[in-house]
Design a protein around this motif. Structure first.
Motif, short mmCIF file in Angstrom:
data_model
loop_
_atom_site.label_atom_id
_atom_site.label_comp_id
_atom_site.label_asym_id
_atom_site.label_seq_id
_atom_site.Cartn_x
_atom_site.Cartn_y
_atom_site.Cartn_z
N ILE A 154 -1.30 13.89 -5.42
CA ILE A 154 -0.21 14.17 -4.35
C ILE A 154 -0.97 13.98 -3.10
CG2 ILE A 154 1.27 15.55 -3.24
CD1 ILE A 154 2.16 14.40 -6.01
N ILE A 155 -2.44 14.57 -2.97
CA ILE A 155 -3.15 14.58 -1.72
C ILE A 155 -3.46 12.94 -1.59
CG2 ILE A 155 -5.41 14.83 -0.54
CD1 ILE A 155 -5.38 17.85 -1.94
N THR A 156 -3.66 12.04 -2.51
CA THR A 156 -3.96 10.71 -2.35
C THR A 156 -2.81 10.28 -1.75
OG1 THR A 156 -5.41 10.59 -4.27
CG2 THR A 156 -4.61 8.72 -3.58
N THR A 157 -1.77 10.52 -2.25
CA THR A 157 -0.47 9.87 -1.67
C THR A 157 -0.27 10.29 -0.17
OG1 THR A 157 1.10 11.44 -2.92
CG2 THR A 157 0.52 9.50 -3.87
N GLU A 186 4.06 1.24 7.99
CA GLU A 186 4.47 0.20 6.90
C GLU A 186 5.82 0.78 6.23
OE1 GLU A 186 3.32 -2.89 6.67
OE2 GLU A 186 1.73 -2.17 7.98
N LYS A 187 6.51 -0.24 5.68
CA LYS A 187 7.61 0.50 4.75
C LYS A 187 6.94 0.91 3.55
CE LYS A 187 12.28 -0.69 2.79
NZ LYS A 187 13.05 -1.84 2.41
N ILE A 188 7.13 2.44 3.16
CA ILE A 188 6.44 2.95 1.88
C ILE A 188 7.65 3.19 1.17
CG2 ILE A 188 5.00 4.72 1.12
CD1 ILE A 188 3.60 4.62 4.11
N THR A 189 7.53 2.91 -0.19
CA THR A 189 8.62 3.19 -1.10
C THR A 189 8.16 4.39 -2.18
OG1 THR A 189 8.06 1.62 -2.83
CG2 THR A 189 9.46 1.08 -1.04
N VAL A 190 8.91 5.17 -2.54
CA VAL A 190 8.50 6.23 -3.66
C VAL A 190 7.75 5.63 -4.94
CG1 VAL A 190 9.45 8.07 -5.09
CG2 VAL A 190 10.36 7.64 -2.90
N ASP A 191 8.54 4.39 -5.49
CA ASP A 191 7.76 3.88 -6.38
C ASP A 191 6.62 3.31 -6.17
OD1 ASP A 191 10.12 4.01 -8.19
OD2 ASP A 191 11.13 2.25 -7.46
N GLU A 192 6.19 2.77 -4.97
CA GLU A 192 4.95 2.33 -4.68
C GLU A 192 3.93 3.41 -4.68
OE1 GLU A 192 2.71 0.32 -0.88
OE2 GLU A 192 4.70 1.11 -0.59
N LEU A 193 4.36 4.52 -4.27
CA LEU A 193 3.32 5.83 -4.31
C LEU A 193 3.15 6.35 -5.55
CD1 LEU A 193 4.82 7.49 -1.30
CD2 LEU A 193 2.74 6.54 -1.28
#
Length: 325
Positions: free
Chosen positions: A219-222, A232-239
């Protein structure tokens, strides 16, 4: 006559002791000028007759010792300084008296981080509370059974009150003045002390600091990725893919670790970046919106106001004076 007991804890912030004393003494004067009887018997109360504060810079002489105050109507718990766990330990002798008085019908109000002492009594279990926005992570860690209300100036539940950060406790003082007297007296006090009587949020003063005081490495990494790539546009799936964790498990762990959903965290990071840009640059609303990764003006304005309590233009005008001139 209402008995107001202002506690003087060890390591108390002197202003948080002096200000409620000043406020309620002044209200007595306002009432007398209006031809009415003074309403409040205001006392500084502590475990000893003298409490030295701020490395002995100030010395406060109490009006009464706790053991001599058998019945009071309103207790103020001022903010304390330094490490909160140490402050609670230093002042543990105050806690049983607070509980006893509350059980006997007294109301209790904490000012700013005085909420830590209030929570240590156990009286806040299962109740709402507010404290300084900068101490919310520590508070949630120490008192997970308390419902901390982010951004609130005032909370009230079953005769227990709390206030937000720093000088926002003046709004709680006004709130209690109005409750015990009337609206006209509270308005007079607000004018005398130059306080916005109806301010109910500290959101516009808050600086989001990502909650990283946990041990979930993925979680810290994300979190760090979000903070470094907020444009940027960041998505939950990407993370979730980034740390090789299933989406549902990832969302659950993220919420547990940060007290925010993934989407809320991304929004707060973007809005924090937008706030800094409004404060330090002459860019217009659309420029800042694009800089932090929004393309929909309505969505940006809606999220910005939800988080800060102000529209983007209101925030810029409030905190960037050169942009207004």
């Amino acid at each position: 006559m209402k008995n107001v007991s202002i506690l003087v804890p060890e390591t108390a912030v002197i202003e948080a002791v002096a200000d409620p004393h000043y406020m309620f003494k002044a209200v007595n004067q306002f009432l007398q000028v209006a031809g009415k009887e003074p309403l409040f018997n205001v006392q500084l109360v502590g475990l000893s007759k003298e409490i030295k504060l701020d490395n002995c810079v100030f010395s406060v002489h109490t009006d009464a010792l706790l053991k001599d105050v058998k019945k009071t109507d309103l207790i103020f718990i001022p903010a304390v300084s330094g490490n909160m766990e140490k402050a609670i330990e230093l002042n543990k002798g105050l806690l049983p008296w607070i509980v006893e008085q509350y059980n006997n019908g007294s109301e209790v109000a904490s000012l700013c981080v005085g909420a830590f002492l209030l929570a240590a009594t156990g009286l806040l279990k299962g109740k709402k509370c507010s404290t300084h926005w900068n101490m919310t992570n520590d508070f949630r860690t120490m008192f997970p059974e308390v419902e901390l209300v982010d951004g609130s100036i005032i909370t009230e539940e079953q005769g227990i009150y709390s206030s937000g950060g720093a000088t926002s406790y003046w709004n709680l003082l006004l709130y209690l003045v109005e409750k015990y007297t009337d609206r006209d007296t509270a308005i007079l006090a607000s004018k005398y002390f130059a306080i916005d009587i109806d301010r109910d949020s500290q959101s516009s003063f808050m600086m989001f600091q990502g909650q990283k005081e946990h041990e979930d490495a993925e979680i810290i990494t994300t979190q760090e990725f979000i903070e470094n790539n907020y444009q940027e546009k960041i998505t939950v799936d990407e993370l979730a893919d980034m740390v090789a964790v299933g989406r549902r498990s990832f969302e659950r762990r993220f919420k547990k670790a940060t007290n925010n959903t993934v989407v809320e965290y991304i929004q707060r990071v973007k809005i924090e970046a937008a706030k800094r840009k409004f404060e330090s640059s002459l860019k217009n609303i659309n420029q800042v919106m694009y800089d932090v990764g929004y393309t929909d003006t309505k969505a940006f304005r809606t999220v910005f106001k939800k988080i800060t309590g102000l529209t983007p233009i209101e925030y810029r005008n409030k905190y960037n004076k050169p942009a207004v001139n």
